[in-house]
Design an enzyme around this catalytic site. Structure first.
Site, PDB file in Angstrom:
ATOM      1  N   ALA A  65      -7.287   0.609 -37.343  1.00 61.45           N
ATOM      2  CA  ALA A  65      -8.058   0.000 -36.261  1.00 61.45           C
ATOM      3  C   ALA A  65      -7.134  -0.198 -35.062  1.00 61.45           C
ATOM      4  O   ALA A  65      -5.914  -0.265 -35.216  1.00 61.45           O
ATOM      5  CB  ALA A  65      -8.592  -1.343 -36.737  1.00 61.45           C
ATOM      6  N   GLY A 104      -7.509   1.280 -41.277  1.00 62.27           N
ATOM      7  CA  GLY A 104      -8.806   1.884 -40.978  1.00 62.27           C
ATOM      8  C   GLY A 104      -8.747   3.400 -40.987  1.00 62.27           C
ATOM      9  O   GLY A 104      -9.763   4.056 -41.232  1.00 62.27           O
ATOM     10  N   GLU A 107      -9.086   4.314 -44.457  1.00 64.88           N
ATOM     11  CA  GLU A 107     -10.456   3.957 -44.858  1.00 64.88           C
ATOM     12  C   GLU A 107     -11.458   5.004 -44.359  1.00 64.88           C
ATOM     13  O   GLU A 107     -12.432   5.317 -45.032  1.00 64.88           O
ATOM     14  CB  GLU A 107     -10.787   2.561 -44.343  1.00 64.88           C
ATOM     15  CG  GLU A 107      -9.883   1.526 -45.004  1.00 64.88           C
ATOM     16  CD  GLU A 107     -10.104   0.126 -44.478  1.00 64.88           C
ATOM     17  OE1 GLU A 107      -9.487  -0.214 -43.461  1.00 64.88           O
ATOM     18  OE2 GLU A 107     -10.906  -0.596 -45.068  1.00 64.88           O
ATOM     19  N   GLU A 127      -2.826  -3.612 -43.990  1.00 65.05           N
ATOM     20  CA  GLU A 127      -3.445  -4.757 -43.306  1.00 65.05           C
ATOM     21  C   GLU A 127      -2.838  -6.095 -43.693  1.00 65.05           C
ATOM     22  O   GLU A 127      -2.768  -7.018 -42.883  1.00 65.05           O
ATOM     23  CB  GLU A 127      -4.953  -4.779 -43.593  1.00 65.05           C
ATOM     24  CG  GLU A 127      -5.754  -3.790 -42.783  1.00 65.05           C
ATOM     25  CD  GLU A 127      -5.866  -2.421 -43.423  1.00 65.05           C
ATOM     26  OE1 GLU A 127      -5.037  -2.088 -44.296  1.00 65.05           O
ATOM     27  OE2 GLU A 127      -6.797  -1.677 -43.060  1.00 65.05           O
TER      28      GLU A 127
HETATM   29  N1  CAA Z   1      -3.378  -0.253 -32.908  1.00 72.61           N
HETATM   30  C1  CAA Z   1      -2.927  -0.283 -31.653  1.00 72.61           C
HETATM   31  N2  CAA Z   1      -1.709   0.172 -31.292  1.00 72.61           N
HETATM   32  C2  CAA Z   1      -0.951   0.685 -32.260  1.00 72.61           C
HETATM   33  C3  CAA Z   1      -1.363   0.748 -33.595  1.00 72.61           C
HETATM   34  C4  CAA Z   1      -2.650   0.258 -33.910  1.00 72.61           C
HETATM   35  N3  CAA Z   1      -3.148   0.304 -35.159  1.00 72.61           N
HETATM   36  N4  CAA Z   1      -0.383   1.305 -34.329  1.00 72.61           N
HETATM   37  C5  CAA Z   1       0.620   1.589 -33.476  1.00 72.61           C
HETATM   38  N5  CAA Z   1       0.268   1.215 -32.225  1.00 72.61           N
HETATM   39  C6  CAA Z   1       1.047   1.386 -31.000  1.00 72.61           C
HETATM   40  C7  CAA Z   1       2.336   0.570 -31.036  1.00 72.61           C
HETATM   41  O1  CAA Z   1       2.100  -0.736 -30.557  1.00 72.61           O
HETATM   42  C8  CAA Z   1       3.219   1.383 -30.114  1.00 72.61           C
HETATM   43  O2  CAA Z   1       2.823   1.074 -28.791  1.00 72.61           O
HETATM   44  P1  CAA Z   1       3.923   1.035 -27.633  1.00 72.61           P
HETATM   45  O3  CAA Z   1       4.506   2.414 -27.585  1.00 72.61           O
HETATM   46  O4  CAA Z   1       3.142   0.637 -26.438  1.00 72.61           O
HETATM   47  O5  CAA Z   1       4.910   0.012 -28.074  1.00 72.61           O
HETATM   48  C9  CAA Z   1       2.800   2.818 -30.388  1.00 72.61           C
HETATM   49  O6  CAA Z   1       1.501   2.728 -30.985  1.00 72.61           O
HETATM   50  C10 CAA Z   1       3.713   3.559 -31.333  1.00 72.61           C
HETATM   51  O7  CAA Z   1       3.900   2.751 -32.495  1.00 72.61           O
HETATM   52  P2  CAA Z   1       5.344   2.577 -33.149  1.00 72.61           P
HETATM   53  O8  CAA Z   1       6.336   2.254 -32.106  1.00 72.61           O
HETATM   54  O9  CAA Z   1       5.160   1.619 -34.270  1.00 72.61           O
HETATM   55  O10 CAA Z   1       5.611   4.066 -33.645  1.00 72.61           O
HETATM   56  P3  CAA Z   1       6.231   4.572 -35.014  1.00 72.61           P
HETATM   57  O11 CAA Z   1       6.182   6.034 -34.956  1.00 72.61           O
HETATM   58  O12 CAA Z   1       7.500   3.875 -35.312  1.00 72.61           O
HETATM   59  O13 CAA Z   1       5.200   4.081 -36.163  1.00 72.61           O
HETATM   60  C11 CAA Z   1       3.093   3.779 -37.200  1.00 72.61           C
HETATM   61  C12 CAA Z   1       3.903   4.592 -36.188  1.00 72.61           C
HETATM   62  C13 CAA Z   1       3.641   3.992 -38.610  1.00 72.61           C
HETATM   63  C14 CAA Z   1       1.661   4.244 -37.135  1.00 72.61           C
HETATM   64  C15 CAA Z   1       3.202   2.275 -36.868  1.00 72.61           C
HETATM   65  O14 CAA Z   1       2.869   2.098 -35.493  1.00 72.61           O
HETATM   66  C16 CAA Z   1       2.290   1.369 -37.625  1.00 72.61           C
HETATM   67  O15 CAA Z   1       2.608   0.987 -38.730  1.00 72.61           O
HETATM   68  N6  CAA Z   1       1.150   0.978 -37.036  1.00 72.61           N
HETATM   69  C17 CAA Z   1       0.278  -0.010 -37.576  1.00 72.61           C
HETATM   70  C18 CAA Z   1      -0.538   0.513 -38.710  1.00 72.61           C
HETATM   71  C19 CAA Z   1      -1.470  -0.553 -39.209  1.00 72.61           C
HETATM   72  O16 CAA Z   1      -1.101  -1.686 -39.452  1.00 72.61           O
HETATM   73  N7  CAA Z   1      -2.750  -0.176 -39.360  1.00 72.61           N
HETATM   74  C20 CAA Z   1      -3.735  -1.080 -39.790  1.00 72.61           C
HETATM   75  C21 CAA Z   1      -4.463  -1.642 -38.605  1.00 72.61           C
HETATM   76  S1  CAA Z   1      -5.613  -2.882 -39.060  1.00 72.61           S
HETATM   77  C22 CAA Z   1      -6.931  -2.037 -39.650  1.00 72.61           C
HETATM   78  O17 CAA Z   1      -6.948  -0.835 -39.702  1.00 72.61           O
HETATM   79  C23 CAA Z   1      -8.055  -2.944 -40.045  1.00 72.61           C
HETATM   80  C24 CAA Z   1      -9.210  -2.280 -40.614  1.00 72.61           C
HETATM   81  O18 CAA Z   1      -9.445  -2.411 -41.754  1.00 72.61           O
HETATM   82  C25 CAA Z   1     -10.199  -1.537 -39.845  1.00 72.61           C
END
Ligand code: CAA
Length: 686
Positions: A65, A104, A107, A127
């Site tokens: 998400a 998500g 998912e 999450e």
């Molecule tokens: N939403 C919004 N922005 C996100 C994001 C997300 N889910 N995931 C990453 N970003 C953004 C980061 O904030 C970053 O932004 P900036 O460049 O402006 O700082 C950019 O994307 C790149 O992210 P990273 O610097 O972390 O890049 P990376 O290559 O080191 O890692 C990644 C990539 C493994 C995807 C890591 O970003 C990550 O773990 N992201 C979060 C994943 C997560 O927690 N997903 C679950 C979300 S909640 C959900 O999905 C609820 C649901 O059930 C629907």
């Protein structure tokens, strides 16, 4: 055809290819959810389409998400509406997964009938790390594919698994080594023409029947140890229990209620704040994007003690050769032996193979000659905290090192500018303050001296990530950010003890707040003799008195506490010492409530954090929070001291500080002007 600015639809040889293009990580923002739903609706009734592929362009499949959308009501279609639609499609839907399919994103893939992944892909439901649970059906669909035990592991830890493991567990259906798009299109074409039933994941109950009930109590035991204080892990467990014991739709409804409850809580807010705080910390304002980085192929470490050895291991762990310098054969041998033992112990616990342990160990070469650092690109000095010794080393390095080498000091408190002045190249001098144990702790304070050049800062910030640290850029002041703030907590912890509050009570209050241990146990762990000198020992100072008694902390078997193994036990001797110190300092004895203890330990940290921001030693409040969570065990679910202050309300923080100021008459409690100005303008720490 462009469906939205983030979703494309193409029909290729009876396969509808839906491509998500939402850089950087294809988060499922509104325009993605809307676009995918619309695209599916368009092809559902199209008889020329026999199967549907969901694919992502760029570096990754969906990372979940869009966390930036949290906090406001989610615009429709919400995730579950999209998934319900997918469940109603009578053509096979296939996800093509590369990079990371997280939250998500996974998912979405779980709502497809099939998943094809490239071998480097990672899949997970992280999450829990954001204080929530996979609320888009993840907790109900994942156990149906991988079984409840593996699903529990994945949702409770939040750790992703690799594509090979995903294949073994049934999470994906096909693994390819290259050209994912071609492979997934071919797979879709085959499924589109096959006569097989395409069973929805929600209907696949066979793995749910093979459950040992003890998996839930085992998972609860694990979280009571590893995730003490966090709410989300327990909620994740409840959802998997629901998947096992309830029909799918009821499970979905339980999941939805629990995620809503978590979303509203303070922990989710803090953990989501911290997600962005951590990423923000590596961005340096005022540094142009084009700043060149100096290459780092080889590192020199001066000092082979616990710190120098731990620092060296960080490099070897990522395949960077190290030359480690000591002053005597005996010290060098001891340092190398400790490193070898550490690697062997890691290997014997099965965390790495013995071959890898050996390879890493062999990357660290010992030497007694500073001259051997002449081919190193980065040199990190980690000798004891004595300015004259450090200056001597830095001036000697000047004539040895390559012209573009970076000279770093691991000092935790000394003036970096003074150390830099001992060289002819202060622009190449920087502080790299590792935290002990240096091979374990994630935080790295990167200390910018007044003459440190931009390219050195940029190089060290990205190098820190290369060695798997979380870097925070700070300025020069005694104790930098972390230790400077800690000092103010310690002043109050000592004062409370001198007033007669048992150290056990003080430690317990901070432990219950969420720190891994209280200030006195932490002192015992770090060693009370750090910086203690017998000839200037003060008999009214608690720590000095304990050192005079040879009570140096855990390493000598006693300090503030006696120890049985690592278990702290009350010491009457220490109580008497503290009582005597209080008497000598003329401090009146009184009781304090747990609330007062917490306030008196935490408020000075917030006030000092505000001063640090006022002086520009840290550039953002969130950087201070990153230092505290990664370096000092501040509970992530409380966001860090500055986020905590924002949650309390800055006016309330000031009122409390003033209360103690009035009660004690001590200027220690005077709120810093920066804090007062922020509160007056109704602002928050940012
Ligand atoms: N939403 C919004 N922005 C996100 C994001 C997300 N889910 N995931 C990453 N970003 C953004 C980061 O904030 C970053 O932004 P900036 O460049 O402006 O700082 C950019 O994307 C790149 O992210 P990273 O610097 O972390 O890049 P990376 O290559 O080191 O890692 C990644 C990539 C493994 C995807 C890591 O970003 C990550 O773990 N992201 C979060 C994943 C997560 O927690 N997903 C679950 C979300 S909640 C959900 O999905 C609820 C649901 O059930 C629907």
């Amino acid at each position: 055809m462009k469906i939205t600015d983030a979703v494309l639809l193409e029909i290729k040889d009876s396969v509808a290819l839906i491509t998500i293009e939402n850089p950087p990580v294809n988060a499922l923002s509104h325009n993605v959810r809307f676009g995918v739903k619309k695209a599916i609706e368009l092809v559902m009734a199209d008889e020329s389409v026999s199967s549907i592929v969901i694919y992502c362009s760029g570096r990754t499949f969906c990372a979940g998400a869009d966390i930036k959308e949290f906090g406001a009501p989610m615009q429709e279609p919400v995730h579950s509406q999209l998934h319900d639609l997918m469940d109603s499609v009578n053509k096979p839907i296939i996800a093509g997964i590369h990079g990371t399919a997280l939250g998500g994103g996974l998912e979405l893939a779980l709502s497809c009938h099939y998943r094809v992944a490239i071998s480097t892909a990672k899949l997970g439901l992280p999450e829990v790390q954001l204080g929530i649970l996979p609320g888009a059906g993840g907790t109900q669909r994942l156990p149906r594919l991988v079984g409840p035990k593996k699903a529990l592991d994945m949702v409770v830890s939040g750790m992703p698994i690799g594509a090979k493991e995903a294949l073994d567990y049934g999470l994906i259906d096909k693994l390819v080594d290259s050209d994912l798009l071609a492979a997934v299109m071919l797979f879709a074409r085959e499924k589109g023409v096959s006569n097989n039933d395409h069973i929805r994941v929600r209907d696949r109950d066979e793995k749910l029947r093979l459950v040992e009930q003890s998996i839930f109590s085992d998972a609860r035991k694990v979280i009571s140890r590893r995730a003490r204080g966090f709410t989300a892990p327990e909620y994740n467990i409840r959802c998997i229990e629901a998947a096992v014991h309830k029909p799918f739709d009821e499970g979905i409804s339980i999941e939805s209620d629990l995620v809503m409850e978590l979303m509203k809580g303070d922990q989710a807010r803090a953990q989501q704040y911290f997600f962005f705080a951590e990423r923000q910390a590596s961005k340096i304002e005022g540094l142009s994007k084009g700043t060149k980085h100096r290459p780092i192929f080889k590192v020199g470490v001066i000092g082979g003690g616990l710190m120098g050895g731990g620092i060296s291991m960080n490099m070897a762990n990522v395949n960077i050769p190290v030359t480690m310098i000591e002053t005597s054969e005996k010290a060098l041998e001891q340092g190398l032996k400790t490193i070898r033992n550490n690697y062997e112990s890691t290997a014997s616990k099965g965390r790495i193979s013995f071959d890898i342990a050996k390879q890493r160990y062999e990357l660290i070469k010992g030497s007694l000659d500073l001259g051997d650092l002449n081919d190193c690109d980065l040199i990190i000095e980690a000798v004891f905290e004595e300015m004259s010794v450090k200056k001597d080393i830095f001036s000697r390095l000047d004539s040895i090192l390559k012209q573009d080498a970076i000279l770093a000091s691991n000092t935790s408190a000394l003036n970096l500018n003074e150390i830099a002045s001992a060289t002819t190249r202060p622009q190449s001098v920087i502080g790299l303050h590792f935290f002990s144990p240096a091979n374990v702790m994630k935080l790295l304070e990167v200390v910018r001296g007044e003459k440190t050049s931009d390219d050195v800062i940029a190089t060290c910030m990205s190098f820190a990530k290369r060695i798997n640290k979380v870097p925070v850029l700070v300025g020069v002041c005694p104790g930098f950010v972390g230790n400077r703030i800690l000092h103010y907590r310690q002043i109050q912890a000592n004062q409370l003890a001198l007033e007669g509050v048992p150290i056990e009570q003080i430690d317990r209050v901070l432990y219950e707040f969420g720190f891994p241990m209280g200030p006195f146990q932490m002192g015992d762990l770090a060693g009370l003799d750090l910086g203690w000198k017998a000839d200037s020992s003060n008999s009214s100072d608690i720590r000095d008195r304990l050192c005079e008694l040879g009570r140096f902390g855990q390493k000598s078997g006693n300090g503030f506490y006696d120890y049985e193994g690592r278990m702290p036990i009350h010491s009457d001797i220490v109580s008497e010492v503290i009582k005597d110190c209080g008497r000598l300092q003329g401090i009146e004895r009184r009781d304090s409530s747990d609330n007062e203890i917490l306030d008196r330990c935490l408020l000075p940290m917030i006030n000092e954090g505000a001063k640090i921001l006022e002086e520009g030693i840290a550039s953002r409040a969130s950087d201070i929070d990153v230092v505290y969570v990664y370096g000092y065990g501040w509970p992530r679910y409380r966001g860090g001291p500055m986020h905590y202050a924002n949650c309390l309300g800055l006016k309330k923080v000031i009122a409390k500080l003033q209360h103690y100021r009035e009660n004690t008459g001590d200027d220690f409690w005077t709120p810093c002007q920066f804090l007062v100005d922020l509160a007056d303008s109704q602002s928050l720490f940012t």
